[in-house]
Design a protein around this motif. Sequence first.
Motif, PDB file in Angstrom:
ATOM      1  N   TRP A  15      -5.066  12.707   7.757  1.00 35.61           N
ATOM      2  CA  TRP A  15      -4.059  12.303   6.777  1.00 35.61           C
ATOM      3  C   TRP A  15      -3.874  13.348   5.685  1.00 35.61           C
ATOM      4  N   GLN A  63      10.258   6.147   4.239  1.00 37.78           N
ATOM      5  CA  GLN A  63       9.130   6.162   5.167  1.00 37.78           C
ATOM      6  C   GLN A  63       7.813   6.275   4.414  1.00 37.78           C
ATOM      7  N   ASN A 113       4.886   3.675   4.847  1.00 44.71           N
ATOM      8  CA  ASN A 113       3.570   4.228   5.175  1.00 44.71           C
ATOM      9  C   ASN A 113       2.503   3.645   4.236  1.00 44.71           C
ATOM     10  N   TRP A 140       1.128   0.035   4.934  1.00 46.13           N
ATOM     11  CA  TRP A 140       0.376  -0.298   6.138  1.00 46.13           C
ATOM     12  C   TRP A 140      -1.083  -0.656   5.834  1.00 46.13           C
ATOM     13  N   ILE A 168       4.372  -0.588  11.044  1.00 42.22           N
ATOM     14  CA  ILE A 168       4.247   0.745  11.646  1.00 42.22           C
ATOM     15  C   ILE A 168       5.370   1.019  12.648  1.00 42.22           C
ATOM     16  N   LEU A 212       7.968   2.127  10.469  1.00 42.45           N
ATOM     17  CA  LEU A 212       7.613   3.487  10.072  1.00 42.45           C
ATOM     18  C   LEU A 212       7.997   4.488  11.155  1.00 42.45           C
ATOM     19  N   TYR A 272       3.118  14.568  12.185  1.00 40.70           N
ATOM     20  CA  TYR A 272       3.112  13.230  11.592  1.00 40.70           C
ATOM     21  C   TYR A 272       3.725  12.219  12.553  1.00 40.70           C
ATOM     22  N   ILE A 310       1.645   9.033  14.036  1.00 40.77           N
ATOM     23  CA  ILE A 310       1.993   7.624  13.855  1.00 40.77           C
ATOM     24  C   ILE A 310       2.344   6.952  15.175  1.00 40.77           C
TER      25      ILE A 310
END
Length: 151
Positions: free
Chosen positions: A49, A79, A83, A86, A103, A106, A131, A135
């Motif tokens: 992350w 987004q 994010n 979540w 998600i 997302l 990314y 995801i």
Amino acid sequence: MKPWQSLIVFIVLVLAASLLGGLSVPDAWYAALDKPAFNPPGWVFGPAWALLYALMAFAAWRVYRISGFDVAIALWLAQLLVNALWSPLFFAMHRIDLALIDIVLLDLLVVATTVAFFRRDRIAGWLMTPYLAWIAFATALNAAIWSLNQG
């Protein structure tokens, strides 16, 4: 605004999202859940992350410098908010189902953001692809955990 100042704004935004998500962390409830074989070890998430947030901030900054605040940056902000929601849904509220809905939303927002970024700056678009891949993996992981822990 000078270029370096706008970069700082994007870094602060991803740090805020990271901090909000970081308020809700894995606990005994999470440890007790059944998880799929492809669930990575916990230590992977922090470095992953950190890198993804840095790439996201730099990508948004590149697009902002080209287009200013337009649809692409609005999508990026949307987004980022989804994010950040979540972790509280999953870890604090223990709502695997709502986290899965979050998600999936997302995923859609990141696809739209990435496409918009590619249209404005190819480098920014490519910066978003790790990314997007992460995801997509996280969505599969969330879905598998939900499936394994129903009932």
